[in-house]
Design a protein around this motif. Sequence first.
Motif, PDB file in Angstrom:
ATOM      1  N   SER A  17       1.233   4.453   3.164  1.00 38.01           N
ATOM      2  CA  SER A  17       2.520   3.941   2.702  1.00 38.01           C
ATOM      3  C   SER A  17       3.454   5.044   2.227  1.00 38.01           C
ATOM      4  O   SER A  17       4.675   4.877   2.235  1.00 38.01           O
ATOM      5  N   ARG A  18       2.893   6.194   1.827  1.00 35.69           N
ATOM      6  CA  ARG A  18       3.721   7.286   1.322  1.00 35.69           C
ATOM      7  C   ARG A  18       3.805   8.470   2.272  1.00 35.69           C
ATOM      8  O   ARG A  18       4.459   9.464   1.974  1.00 35.69           O
ATOM      9  N   ASN A  56       7.360  10.194   2.632  1.00 39.53           N
ATOM     10  CA  ASN A  56       8.184   8.989   2.670  1.00 39.53           C
ATOM     11  C   ASN A  56       9.139   8.884   1.487  1.00 39.53           C
ATOM     12  O   ASN A  56      10.052   8.054   1.491  1.00 39.53           O
TER      13      ASN A  56
END
Length: 219
Positions: A17-18, A56
């Motif tokens: 997600s990052r 991200n």
Amino acid sequence: MKELERIITVGRKMGGSRGGEIQLEGHEAFLTNIKRSSIYSVNSDEDLGTGTFYANQALINAEKVERRDDKVWFYWRESGVNRREFVPNLEEFKSQMMESIKKKATKQQIKVPPTLLDVLFEDLLITKLKIKDNKLIATQIRSDGSVGFENEISLGKGLIKQESPDTEEISIFTGDLTVLKPFVEDGINLGFSKDNPLTVYIPYSNGKVLALIGKLEYD
């Protein structure tokens, strides 16, 4: 593509997600994915800035990146307004990464055409690589074993003949290699070692990349 944009783009393709972690130190950038299956060192002709952050969370169109205490600041200009944004400055990992490269990078490398990255299916998790009869053989099999692909790429084409010794087959995460596409221009240099990760060296017009991609211990 701007150099900083290229590096952040690569980091964002590292999954999670990052995205991957990026550390900037002037003309150097260091990247690693969250699962720590690969590490990348970029030496650029451009000054990239300073700071350690998740890909991200980075501002991809930043004109300047600067570490200030426990924050990383991104600067850019938009509609005549000077703008700034900050994210947390993460724990630095350059020293550990460079120690791994020093210990495990393979110096003897084999130049492979950039077509290798074009023929691999990025949605297939594992890729097996080996050199045999002066050819690079890349094998991919779907997880259920129903479909498999094998690509054979001749080495040493042209006037300069490259004689490459046969190697053992190694398995890597496909994405750890294909993520390097934005840097590839003329070719890729691969270093095979029985006990160490796959070494990848890519010179490009604005600098060079050295990466270690972990070998998997299962088929």
